[in-house]
Design an enzyme around this catalytic site. Structure first.
Site, PDB file in Angstrom:
ATOM      1  N   LEU A   1     -43.976 -10.952 -17.370  1.00  0.00           N
ATOM      2  CA  LEU A   1     -44.175 -11.039 -18.643  1.00  0.00           C
ATOM      3  C   LEU A   1     -43.261 -12.171 -19.261  1.00  0.00           C
ATOM      4  O   LEU A   1     -42.119 -12.389 -18.805  1.00  0.00           O
ATOM      5  CB  LEU A   1     -43.591  -9.645 -19.145  1.00  0.00           C
TER       6      LEU A   1
ATOM      7  N   GLY B   1     -42.010 -19.378 -20.420  1.00  0.00           N
ATOM      8  CA  GLY B   1     -40.994 -18.740 -20.157  1.00  0.00           C
ATOM      9  C   GLY B   1     -41.213 -17.708 -18.716  1.00  0.00           C
ATOM     10  O   GLY B   1     -41.457 -18.590 -17.767  1.00  0.00           O
ATOM     11  N   CYS B   2     -40.589 -16.679 -18.797  1.00  0.00           N
ATOM     12  CA  CYS B   2     -40.708 -15.697 -17.598  1.00  0.00           C
ATOM     13  C   CYS B   2     -41.871 -15.557 -16.995  1.00  0.00           C
ATOM     14  O   CYS B   2     -42.137 -15.189 -15.822  1.00  0.00           O
ATOM     15  CB  CYS B   2     -40.095 -14.326 -17.897  1.00  0.00           C
ATOM     16  N   ALA B   3     -42.983 -15.815 -17.778  1.00  0.00           N
ATOM     17  CA  ALA B   3     -44.365 -15.435 -17.151  1.00  0.00           C
ATOM     18  C   ALA B   3     -44.751 -16.949 -16.278  1.00  0.00           C
ATOM     19  O   ALA B   3     -45.793 -16.788 -15.724  1.00  0.00           O
ATOM     20  CB  ALA B   3     -45.388 -15.227 -18.246  1.00  0.00           C
TER      21      ALA B   3
END
Length: 352
Positions: A339, A145-147
């Site tokens: 994160l 994902g965003c990480a």
């Protein structure tokens, strides 16, 4: 990952790209009102989310009209494969050129993407167009994902360090708009519709001492019992966003100790840093990070400007921010951080 300076992987090239269809936020909120207003009683209460994101523009692999029709898993997957492959090719070409290389010079390619499923994976689909060698090593990565942008940067750095003469290409591609769901009458879906856009970013990493900024350390921190904070739920229509309102609170409570522990493993403290490169997530997360690390006014202006101009692109976002900060003269010791699902913090220490 900590290593002597002379063996530190370096960023030899960095590039970003967006797909062809702009999504002005003013048009998105009008579209959302048309789609949800008469069916979701909480929509008007949630409508201010579109204005409070700080986003002006986003981009999509599909035009507005595509979202007016009902799309199932197969149609969304077809759109992902077409859009993500095109973005992969365009981004890889720009990144390799920025490094002063040719595709045949790349020894390893890391592909980071969590917004669609591709088997064969994206780098295999792009292989012939780009001109990669037949013996290129392929590392497709899903689920970060965003990480994913920072984790991909870290993984690429490890692979470059393990084979010091090699060239490693990392490409993070996310097609977040394909998760916009007219059938999901939930707060998470409205927030996702207000925040996310499509895009890609690439990095070439090498241990060549003549290249650019060094990745001197990298690591992650996974918090237990946080699986429900962020992620996907999957059904016959496609992906549906899991996006907890508790993310800013978790950042406020947990992020600084995780950063301190990561830096301590390198013999450093927060005061040793000259600055940060954050995935902004959203305006509330950006504000929480600013407060948490006692940053002066304007320290995260580029994070906010990136969010304004592109929305949250998931994994590539931190690399979009990094590119802008390097172009603005970023120097000395910085922490690159994002994160994502897990719930996980991903960190890379950069000497620019």
């Amino acid at each position: 990952m900590a290593q002597p300076v002379e063996h530190s992987p370096r960023i030899a090239g960095l590039a970003t790209a967006v797909p062809p269809y702009p999504l002005p936020q003013s048009e998105v909120v009008a579209h959302a009102a048309e789609t949800f207003g008469s069916r979701f009683r909480d929509f008007e209460r949630l409508r201010p989310v579109f204005e409070s994101t700080g986003i002006t523009m986003r981009y999509s692999v599909r035009p507005f009209d595509w979202f007016h029709a009902r799309q199932d898993w197969r149609q969304r997957t077809e759109a992902y494969l077409e859009g993500a492959t095109a973005l992969f090719i365009g981004t890889a070409e720009k990144t390799i050129a920025a490094a002063g290389l040719k595709a045949c010079d790349i020894d390893t390619v890391v592909t980071v993407s969590s917004t669609g499923i591709a088997t064969p994976s994206l780098e295999a689909r792009a292989h012939g167009v780009l001109g990669f060698r037949p013996d290129i090593r392929r590392v497709p990565v899903f689920g970060l994902g965003c990480a994913g942008g920072v984790s991909g940067l870290s993984l690429g750095a490890r692979l470059a360090r393990a084979d010091p003469g090699s060239k490693v290409l990392v490409v993070a591609v996310e097609i977040c708009t394909l998760a916009f769901r007219s059938d999901e009458l939930t707060k998470s879906n409205i927030v996702a519709t207000a925040l996310f856009g499509d895009g890609a970013a690439g990095v070439v990493l090498t241990c060549d001492e003549t290249a650019g900024p060094r990745i001197v350390a990298a690591g992650e921190h996974l918090w237990p019992d946080t699986l429900d904070i962020m992620g996907w739920q999957v059904d016959p229509i496609g992906f549906g966003a899991i996006f907890s309102a508790s993310i800013p609170d978790l950042v406020t409570e947990k992020m600084r100790p995780a950063v301190e522990n990561f830096l301590a493993r390198q013999g450093e403290v927060i005061d040793d840093l000259d600055g940060f490169v954050f995935h902004p997530g959203g305006t509330k997360v950006a504000q929480a990070l600013e407060d948490l690390f006692d940053l002066p006014q304007g320290a995260l202006n580029i994070e906010r400007e990136t969010l304004r101009d592109f929305g949250n692109i998931s994994a590539p976002t931190a690399l979009f921010v990094l590119k802008r900060k390097l172009e603005s003269g970023l120097a000395r010791q910085h922490l690159v951080s994002a994160l994502g699902p897990g719930f996980t913090g991903s960190f890379a220490r950069l000497d620019a």
